[in-house]
Design an enzyme around this catalytic site. Structure first.
Site, PDB file in Angstrom:
ATOM      1  N   HIS A   6       0.872  -1.197   0.000  1.00 10.69           N
ATOM      2  CA  HIS A   6       0.000   0.000   0.000  1.00 10.69           C
ATOM      3  C   HIS A   6       0.899   1.234   0.000  1.00 10.69           C
ATOM      4  O   HIS A   6       1.460   1.607   1.028  1.00 10.69           O
ATOM      5  CB  HIS A   6      -0.889   0.015   1.254  1.00 10.69           C
ATOM      6  CG  HIS A   6      -1.814   1.186   1.322  1.00 10.69           C
ATOM      7  ND1 HIS A   6      -3.139   1.070   1.668  1.00 10.69           N
ATOM      8  CD2 HIS A   6      -1.616   2.512   1.090  1.00 10.69           C
ATOM      9  CE1 HIS A   6      -3.704   2.255   1.654  1.00 10.69           C
ATOM     10  NE2 HIS A   6      -2.793   3.160   1.307  1.00 10.69           N
ATOM     11  N   HIS A  26       1.562   5.342  -1.935  1.00 11.19           N
ATOM     12  CA  HIS A  26       1.140   6.433  -2.822  1.00 11.19           C
ATOM     13  C   HIS A  26       2.370   7.005  -3.517  1.00 11.19           C
ATOM     14  O   HIS A  26       3.305   7.448  -2.844  1.00 11.19           O
ATOM     15  CB  HIS A  26       0.460   7.545  -2.020  1.00 11.19           C
ATOM     16  CG  HIS A  26      -0.746   7.065  -1.281  1.00 11.19           C
ATOM     17  ND1 HIS A  26      -2.019   7.190  -1.800  1.00 11.19           N
ATOM     18  CD2 HIS A  26      -0.879   6.428  -0.094  1.00 11.19           C
ATOM     19  CE1 HIS A  26      -2.882   6.663  -0.940  1.00 11.19           C
ATOM     20  NE2 HIS A  26      -2.225   6.198   0.097  1.00 11.19           N
ATOM     21  N   LYS A  46      -9.694   0.010  -5.298  1.00 12.20           N
ATOM     22  CA  LYS A  46      -9.655   0.637  -3.976  1.00 12.20           C
ATOM     23  C   LYS A  46     -10.959   1.368  -3.721  1.00 12.20           C
ATOM     24  O   LYS A  46     -11.418   2.150  -4.551  1.00 12.20           O
ATOM     25  CB  LYS A  46      -8.477   1.621  -3.918  1.00 12.20           C
ATOM     26  CG  LYS A  46      -8.358   2.415  -2.625  1.00 12.20           C
ATOM     27  CD  LYS A  46      -7.776   1.595  -1.496  1.00 12.20           C
ATOM     28  CE  LYS A  46      -7.768   2.348  -0.180  1.00 12.20           C
ATOM     29  NZ  LYS A  46      -6.614   3.212  -0.038  1.00 12.20           N
ATOM     30  N   HIS A 100      -4.356  -0.244   6.208  1.00 15.38           N
ATOM     31  CA  HIS A 100      -3.774   0.540   7.325  1.00 15.38           C
ATOM     32  C   HIS A 100      -4.609   0.485   8.597  1.00 15.38           C
ATOM     33  O   HIS A 100      -5.110   1.499   9.073  1.00 15.38           O
ATOM     34  CB  HIS A 100      -3.516   1.989   6.896  1.00 15.38           C
ATOM     35  CG  HIS A 100      -4.568   2.641   6.037  1.00 15.38           C
ATOM     36  ND1 HIS A 100      -5.891   2.695   6.407  1.00 15.38           N
ATOM     37  CD2 HIS A 100      -4.488   3.257   4.831  1.00 15.38           C
ATOM     38  CE1 HIS A 100      -6.568   3.312   5.470  1.00 15.38           C
ATOM     39  NE2 HIS A 100      -5.741   3.658   4.492  1.00 15.38           N
TER      40      HIS A 100
HETATM   41  O1  DOR Z   1      -3.201   9.922   5.697  1.00 15.13           O
HETATM   42  C1  DOR Z   1      -3.464   9.454   4.596  1.00 15.13           C
HETATM   43  N1  DOR Z   1      -2.947   9.986   3.472  1.00 15.13           N
HETATM   44  N2  DOR Z   1      -4.299   8.419   4.504  1.00 15.13           N
HETATM   45  C2  DOR Z   1      -4.752   7.957   3.338  1.00 15.13           C
HETATM   46  O2  DOR Z   1      -5.527   7.047   3.341  1.00 15.13           O
HETATM   47  C3  DOR Z   1      -4.343   8.620   2.080  1.00 15.13           C
HETATM   48  C4  DOR Z   1      -3.073   9.321   2.225  1.00 15.13           C
HETATM   49  C5  DOR Z   1      -2.744  10.275   1.080  1.00 15.13           C
HETATM   50  O3  DOR Z   1      -3.022   9.919  -0.056  1.00 15.13           O
HETATM   51  O4  DOR Z   1      -2.191  11.338   1.356  1.00 15.13           O
HETATM   52 ZN    ZN Z   2      -3.259   5.098   1.462  1.00 10.69          ZN
END
Ligand code: DOR
Ligand code: ZN
Length: 337
Positions: free
Chosen positions: A11, A13, A94, A169
């Site tokens: 997981h 980003h 997702k 998470h």
């Molecule tokens: O704190 C977070 N930031 N939780 C998430 O689920 C997404 C993530 C983000 O994309 O910045």
């Molecule tokens: Zn995330």
């Protein structure tokens, strides 16, 4: 010295454009495989957006295996999902509850309206990754995860018993119990939810770099997470939720949610297992459990890590005229040799 498989992050980003290039390079150093999240400024809900994103990342990738996800909402098309799936262009979808986190305003407000999509996923063996928080006006952010289990996740599990689910998470003992009690559901755990709690987050000074969704919970929940992760339980595996935000957007009036942990996650996780004398379960948490959950193969060459006590951690990594804030917890650093 510790020898482990090159880890997988289930997981993460990467974002887009030049930022994605930089973050992807960091991921190439740390991991053999990553499952990436689709909450871009324009979320990846269709093949046009997916193809553009794939092209950009694959052009800038070295030898990391990248698993793509689709942002599931009511605008998705089953026909398109089906075609993309046949071509193996994405791996999972997702589900973001509307307004639960960064770039989730196009998320889902009523999961019952997603029935035809859940049926499609179940039938075609596409895993459903979920951001497990029920969000409502005037609610208590500390209760969101538990409410999601009771309201949404329970309903999904009951109505789609053969759908493979990953609860992302997780932060609470309630989620651990739910995952243990139900079939075909696993959970990712982040570095920061494992190592931090409400005391370290804001018990003394408030640390904006630790602000994320779901919000970090108290020591009781943290200890439950630590216990299940250290045990090597097959349903729990590493997903960093590493989420780069610029320093100017974190250390400011309206702090964005997200912890950028990629650079030091593996070192922190190794140190955590080492201190608890559970090194023998590192491969389970970092490689085996996640791949088994998803029925995936993995690269089996072992890497050696060495513990350094005088390492200079980089609190910030430069990005253009700004910075990313690197999350780190321990003073010792495990470097690969
Ligand atoms: O704190 C977070 N930031 N939780 C998430 O689920 C997404 C993530 C983000 O994309 O910045
Ligand atoms: Zn995330």
């Amino acid at each position: 010295m510790i020898k482990i498989f090159k880890p997988c992050d289930f997981h993460v980003h990467l974002r887009e454009g030049d930022l994605a290039k930089q973050v992807l390079a960091e991921n190439n150093k740390q991991f053999q495989k990553i499952l990436i999240m689709p909450n871009l400024n324009i979320p990846i809900t269709n093949s046009k957006l997916l193809n553009k994103y794939r092209k950009h990342l694959l052009k800038n990738n070295k030898n990391l295996e990248i698993l793509f996800t689709i942002y599931l909402n009511q605008n998705c098309s089953i026909k398109e999902l089906s075609e993309m799936k046949k071509k193996k262009l994405f791996f999972s979808v997702k589900l973001y509850p509307k307004n639960a986190t960064t770039n989730s305003s196009s998320g889902v407000s009523d999961i019952k309206k997603m029935t035809k999509f859940f049926e499609f996923l179940e039938k075609n063996e596409v895993p459903l990754c979920v951001h497990g928080e029920h969000v409502q006006f005037n609610d208590d952010p500390f209760e969101r995860e538990k409410k999601f289990l009771d309201i949404e996740l329970h309903w999904i599990r009951k109505n789609f018993p053969n759908l493979k689910i990953t609860l992302e998470h997780i932060t609470t003992k309630d989620s651990i119990d739910f995952v243990k009690q139900h079939n075909l559901i696993g959970a990712t755990v982040t570095t920061h939810h494992l190592l931090e709690n409400t005391y370290t987050f804001f018990g003394n000074h408030l640390k904006p770099e630790l602000f994320c969704k779901p919000i970090i919970k108290n020591a009781k929940h943290q200890q439950a997470l630590q216990k299940v992760v250290l045990s090597g339980h097959k349903k729990f595996f590493f997903g960093s939720d590493s989420a780069p935000h610029l320093k100017s957007k974190k250390f400011t009036e309206f702090c964005c949610a997200g912890v950028y942990s990629t650079k030091y996650s593996i070192s922190n996780i190794i140190e955590f297992f080492y201190r608890n004398k559970k090194q023998s379960n590192l491969d389970k948490f970092l490689t085996l459990n996640g791949n088994n959950h998803y029925n995936l193969d993995y690269y089996r060459e072992k890497i050696t890590f060495r513990r350094n006590s005088n390492y200079k951690f980089k609190r910030f990594s430069k990005f253009k005229n700004d910075h990313l804030i690197n999350y780190n917890f321990y003073k010792n650093f495990w470097s690969s040799i």
